[in-house]
Write a protein that holds these residues in place. Structure first.
Motif, PDB file in Angstrom:
ATOM      1  N   THR A 196       0.842  -1.206   0.000  1.00 16.16           N
ATOM      2  CA  THR A 196       0.000   0.000   0.000  1.00 16.16           C
ATOM      3  C   THR A 196       0.871   1.247   0.000  1.00 16.16           C
ATOM      4  O   THR A 196       0.622   2.197  -0.756  1.00 16.16           O
ATOM      5  CB  THR A 196      -0.921   0.012   1.239  1.00 16.16           C
ATOM      6  N   PHE A 197       1.904   1.223   0.826  1.00 11.66           N
ATOM      7  CA  PHE A 197       2.828   2.359   0.893  1.00 11.66           C
ATOM      8  C   PHE A 197       3.562   2.536  -0.440  1.00 11.66           C
ATOM      9  O   PHE A 197       3.712   3.653  -0.946  1.00 11.66           O
ATOM     10  CB  PHE A 197       3.823   2.141   2.021  1.00 11.66           C
ATOM     11  N   GLN A 198       3.994   1.409  -1.021  1.00  6.12           N
ATOM     12  CA  GLN A 198       4.702   1.508  -2.300  1.00  6.12           C
ATOM     13  C   GLN A 198       3.779   2.003  -3.409  1.00  6.12           C
ATOM     14  O   GLN A 198       4.184   2.830  -4.237  1.00  6.12           O
ATOM     15  CB  GLN A 198       5.290   0.144  -2.682  1.00  6.12           C
ATOM     16  N   TYR A 199       2.562   1.504  -3.422  1.00  7.95           N
ATOM     17  CA  TYR A 199       1.615   1.903  -4.471  1.00  7.95           C
ATOM     18  C   TYR A 199       1.330   3.407  -4.423  1.00  7.95           C
ATOM     19  O   TYR A 199       1.159   4.045  -5.471  1.00  7.95           O
ATOM     20  CB  TYR A 199       0.318   1.116  -4.323  1.00  7.95           C
ATOM     21  N   GLN A 200       1.295   3.947  -3.227  1.00 13.43           N
ATOM     22  CA  GLN A 200       1.059   5.385  -3.085  1.00 13.43           C
ATOM     23  C   GLN A 200       2.209   6.207  -3.667  1.00 13.43           C
ATOM     24  O   GLN A 200       2.029   7.390  -3.982  1.00 13.43           O
ATOM     25  CB  GLN A 200       0.857   5.745  -1.609  1.00 13.43           C
ATOM     26  N   SER A 201       3.366   5.568  -3.834  1.00 15.62           N
ATOM     27  CA  SER A 201       4.518   6.242  -4.417  1.00 15.62           C
ATOM     28  C   SER A 201       4.680   5.935  -5.901  1.00 15.62           C
ATOM     29  O   SER A 201       5.689   6.325  -6.505  1.00 15.62           O
ATOM     30  CB  SER A 201       5.800   5.827  -3.680  1.00 15.62           C
ATOM     31  N   ALA A 202       3.708   5.221  -6.473  1.00 10.97           N
ATOM     32  CA  ALA A 202       3.810   4.843  -7.888  1.00 10.97           C
ATOM     33  C   ALA A 202       3.875   6.083  -8.769  1.00 10.97           C
ATOM     34  O   ALA A 202       3.184   7.077  -8.509  1.00 10.97           O
ATOM     35  CB  ALA A 202       2.618   3.973  -8.280  1.00 10.97           C
ATOM     36  N   PRO A 203       4.715   6.060  -9.818  1.00  6.84           N
ATOM     37  CA  PRO A 203       4.822   7.215 -10.712  1.00  6.84           C
ATOM     38  C   PRO A 203       3.532   7.433 -11.492  1.00  6.84           C
ATOM     39  O   PRO A 203       2.709   6.532 -11.634  1.00  6.84           O
ATOM     40  CB  PRO A 203       5.968   6.829 -11.640  1.00  6.84           C
ATOM     41  N   SER A 204       3.371   8.612 -11.989  1.00  3.57           N
ATOM     42  CA  SER A 204       2.181   8.941 -12.768  1.00  3.57           C
ATOM     43  C   SER A 204       2.172   8.128 -14.060  1.00  3.57           C
ATOM     44  O   SER A 204       3.226   7.737 -14.566  1.00  3.57           O
ATOM     45  CB  SER A 204       2.171  10.433 -13.105  1.00  3.57           C
ATOM     46  N   PRO A 205       0.985   7.867 -14.608  1.00  5.11           N
ATOM     47  CA  PRO A 205       0.892   7.077 -15.838  1.00  5.11           C
ATOM     48  C   PRO A 205       1.695   7.661 -16.994  1.00  5.11           C
ATOM     49  O   PRO A 205       2.102   6.945 -17.905  1.00  5.11           O
ATOM     50  CB  PRO A 205      -0.608   7.092 -16.148  1.00  5.11           C
ATOM     51  N   ASN A 210      11.213   7.050 -16.006  1.00  2.42           N
ATOM     52  CA  ASN A 210      12.354   7.970 -15.959  1.00  2.42           C
ATOM     53  C   ASN A 210      12.109   9.175 -15.068  1.00  2.42           C
ATOM     54  O   ASN A 210      12.224  10.315 -15.499  1.00  2.42           O
ATOM     55  CB  ASN A 210      12.704   8.445 -17.382  1.00  2.42           C
ATOM     56  N   SER A 211      11.802   8.943 -13.835  1.00  6.66           N
ATOM     57  CA  SER A 211      11.565  10.057 -12.931  1.00  6.66           C
ATOM     58  C   SER A 211      12.097   9.736 -11.547  1.00  6.66           C
ATOM     59  O   SER A 211      12.347   8.571 -11.202  1.00  6.66           O
ATOM     60  CB  SER A 211      10.064  10.372 -12.836  1.00  6.66           C
ATOM     61  N   ILE A 212      12.270  10.774 -10.742  1.00  7.17           N
ATOM     62  CA  ILE A 212      12.714  10.581  -9.353  1.00  7.17           C
ATOM     63  C   ILE A 212      11.679   9.766  -8.596  1.00  7.17           C
ATOM     64  O   ILE A 212      12.005   8.922  -7.767  1.00  7.17           O
ATOM     65  CB  ILE A 212      12.934  11.954  -8.684  1.00  7.17           C
ATOM     66  N   GLN A 213      10.415  10.013  -8.910  1.00  4.10           N
ATOM     67  CA  GLN A 213       9.338   9.263  -8.252  1.00  4.10           C
ATOM     68  C   GLN A 213       9.436   7.777  -8.579  1.00  4.10           C
ATOM     69  O   GLN A 213       9.181   6.923  -7.727  1.00  4.10           O
ATOM     70  CB  GLN A 213       7.973   9.809  -8.679  1.00  4.10           C
ATOM     71  N   THR A 214       9.838   7.465  -9.817  1.00  3.87           N
ATOM     72  CA  THR A 214      10.004   6.068 -10.211  1.00  3.87           C
ATOM     73  C   THR A 214      11.100   5.405  -9.391  1.00  3.87           C
ATOM     74  O   THR A 214      10.943   4.275  -8.926  1.00  3.87           O
ATOM     75  CB  THR A 214      10.342   5.973 -11.708  1.00  3.87           C
ATOM     76  N   GLN A 215      12.220   6.105  -9.200  1.00  4.34           N
ATOM     77  CA  GLN A 215      13.311   5.561  -8.416  1.00  4.34           C
ATOM     78  C   GLN A 215      12.901   5.331  -6.963  1.00  4.34           C
ATOM     79  O   GLN A 215      13.268   4.326  -6.356  1.00  4.34           O
ATOM     80  CB  GLN A 215      14.517   6.518  -8.481  1.00  4.34           C
ATOM     81  N   GLN A 216      12.102   6.241  -6.430  1.00  2.00           N
ATOM     82  CA  GLN A 216      11.603   6.080  -5.067  1.00  2.00           C
ATOM     83  C   GLN A 216      10.670   4.872  -4.991  1.00  2.00           C
ATOM     84  O   GLN A 216      10.735   4.078  -4.044  1.00  2.00           O
ATOM     85  CB  GLN A 216      10.866   7.340  -4.622  1.00  2.00           C
ATOM     86  N   PHE A 217       9.825   4.733  -5.990  1.00  2.00           N
ATOM     87  CA  PHE A 217       8.901   3.607  -6.080  1.00  2.00           C
ATOM     88  C   PHE A 217       9.663   2.279  -6.077  1.00  2.00           C
ATOM     89  O   PHE A 217       9.319   1.345  -5.344  1.00  2.00           O
ATOM     90  CB  PHE A 217       8.075   3.755  -7.366  1.00  2.00           C
ATOM     91  N   MET A 218      10.740   2.211  -6.865  1.00  5.07           N
ATOM     92  CA  MET A 218      11.538   0.988  -6.943  1.00  5.07           C
ATOM     93  C   MET A 218      12.301   0.741  -5.645  1.00  5.07           C
ATOM     94  O   MET A 218      12.424  -0.403  -5.193  1.00  5.07           O
ATOM     95  CB  MET A 218      12.509   1.079  -8.117  1.00  5.07           C
ATOM     96  N   SER A 219      12.814   1.804  -5.044  1.00  3.25           N
ATOM     97  CA  SER A 219      13.564   1.656  -3.798  1.00  3.25           C
ATOM     98  C   SER A 219      12.696   1.105  -2.679  1.00  3.25           C
ATOM     99  O   SER A 219      13.121   0.242  -1.904  1.00  3.25           O
ATOM    100  CB  SER A 219      14.166   3.002  -3.380  1.00  3.25           C
ATOM    101  N   ILE A 220      11.467   1.601  -2.598  1.00  5.38           N
ATOM    102  CA  ILE A 220      10.541   1.085  -1.583  1.00  5.38           C
ATOM    103  C   ILE A 220      10.283  -0.402  -1.834  1.00  5.38           C
ATOM    104  O   ILE A 220      10.221  -1.209  -0.901  1.00  5.38           O
ATOM    105  CB  ILE A 220       9.219   1.875  -1.599  1.00  5.38           C
ATOM    106  N   GLY A 221      10.168  -0.768  -3.123  1.00  2.26           N
ATOM    107  CA  GLY A 221       9.951  -2.165  -3.473  1.00  2.26           C
ATOM    108  C   GLY A 221      11.085  -3.059  -3.007  1.00  2.26           C
ATOM    109  O   GLY A 221      10.857  -4.179  -2.521  1.00  2.26           O
ATOM    110  N   ILE A 222      12.322  -2.592  -3.132  1.00  2.00           N
ATOM    111  CA  ILE A 222      13.476  -3.361  -2.672  1.00  2.00           C
ATOM    112  C   ILE A 222      13.456  -3.491  -1.152  1.00  2.00           C
ATOM    113  O   ILE A 222      13.733  -4.562  -0.593  1.00  2.00           O
ATOM    114  CB  ILE A 222      14.776  -2.690  -3.141  1.00  2.00           C
ATOM    115  N   THR A 223      13.107  -2.409  -0.472  1.00  2.00           N
ATOM    116  CA  THR A 223      13.076  -2.413   0.996  1.00  2.00           C
ATOM    117  C   THR A 223      12.084  -3.431   1.542  1.00  2.00           C
ATOM    118  O   THR A 223      12.392  -4.180   2.482  1.00  2.00           O
ATOM    119  CB  THR A 223      12.721  -1.014   1.523  1.00  2.00           C
TER     120      THR A 223
END
Length: 332
Positions: A196-205, A210-223
């Motif tokens: 749920t937390f990761q999904y809330q950080s999902a990048p816009s459609p 290629n965005s900072i938000q995408t990198q944050q989204f992926m980082s949360i996924g790894i965590t």
């Protein structure tokens, strides 16, 4: 990946290895075929988000943990038979590194060389107290997970696998089904919270790659990856306690018994399909799913049929022969 004799095998490990391989290919195929970035508001974009919510960082963790379990089992059983288990395992890691070095020429970022080096680093921990290995592994995994240090998380994941082997966790799993069920439910709750937390950080459609938000989204996924992996593994363990599902998932066990062969074959089939069908740079993420499904069918059938007649997968046989410096009998 292991070299356990037929009469010594722990079936649940093979089921888990096979399950992990199913997820690994879904993540690996995109970079291997240079899949095109998904278009905004497309089915491709939805599948891309699905991959990074439920697949990326979920299956390699299971595979890595199982490598640690295999490290302990290999050395322990070799020592029990009066052989020099640690010496044999060093030779085994050298062979793995050589195969990995060859594999990385076609699949940059592949795991075999990393596993070989990490296994060598962790070899002394075979003799360390299991409680120390467990506590140290958990602390290290949490810290590295918080920093999303994916490549370094291999070490604590393997260490936890060694600890699981020391606890004889999988040999006793049927005697602790209630505890396994409770563990799985706890991991489910934590997984839902993390997703749920990761999904809330999902990048816009409009910008999913290629965005900072995408990198944050992926980082949360790894965590949160190890928690979700633990839930997935718990589900598989619980399912195969039921005779119907154990029989239904039997091809997965064969798939996992030939994990080394199938891992290398995945790369071969992906690159072969890319070459023949001219898919390189001309395929989207959703289309990679169709290629994976075709490879599933090929490998699951092949693994099941092969193991009807032979004791080891082709590459498992080569790996074993080079480890022991003798030719083991292949046919059943």
């Amino acid at each position: 990946m292991s070299a356990i004799e037929d009469n010594e095998r722990i079936d649940v490990l093979d089921y888990l290895r096979g399950f992990a391989l199913l997820g690994i290919i879904l993540v690996n195929i995109g970079p291997l075929l240079s899949a095109n970035p998904p278009a905004a508001n497309s089915a491709d974009a939805a599948y891309w988000r699905f991959l990074y919510l439920f697949m990326e960082g979920r299956f390699y963790t299971i595979f890595t943990f199982l490598f640690g379990v295999g490290l302990f089992l290999f050395i322990d059983r070799a020592n029990t038979k009066g052989k020099k288990g640690q010496v044999l395992f060093v030779r085994r890691l050298i062979v793995l590194f050589i195969f990995g070095w060859g594999h990385v020429q076609f699949h940059p970022g592949e795991a075999l060389t990393i596993y070989a080096v990490s296994g060598l680093i962790l070899l002394p921990f075979y003799k360390v107290n299991r409680n120390v290995n467990f506590i140290f592994g958990v602390i290290m995994l949490v810290v590295l997970g918080l920093f999303a240090a994916k490549i370094f998380m291999v070490i604590p994941l393997m260490l936890l696998g060694i600890a699981a082997g020391q606890y004889h966790l999988f040999q006793r799993i049927r005697h602790h089904i209630k505890a396994t069920a409770v563990f799985t439910v706890i991991m489910l709750v934590l997984s839902l919270a993390g997703l749920t937390f990761q999904y809330q950080s999902a990048p816009s459609p409009a910008d999913v790659t290629n965005s900072i938000q995408t990198q944050q989204f992926m980082s949360i996924g790894i965590t949160i990856g190890p928690v979700i992996s633990a839930f997935y593994a718990g589900c598989i363990v619980m399912l195969i306690q039921i005779p119907f599902f154990r029989k239904l998932l039997a091809p997965l066990k064969s798939y996992g018994r030939m994990a080394f062969t199938n891992y290398l074959m995945q790369t071969t089939l992906i690159l072969l399909a890319g070459k023949i069908l001219q898919l390189q740079n001309h395929i989207n993420y959703l289309q990679t799913l169709y290629i994976c499904l075709a490879i599933y069918v090929i490998q699951l059938i092949y693994s099941t049929l092969w193991l009807r007649y032979f004791k080891f997968g082709p590459m498992e046989w080569v790996w074993r022969a080079l480890t022991y410096l003798e030719l083991p009998p292949m046919r059943k």
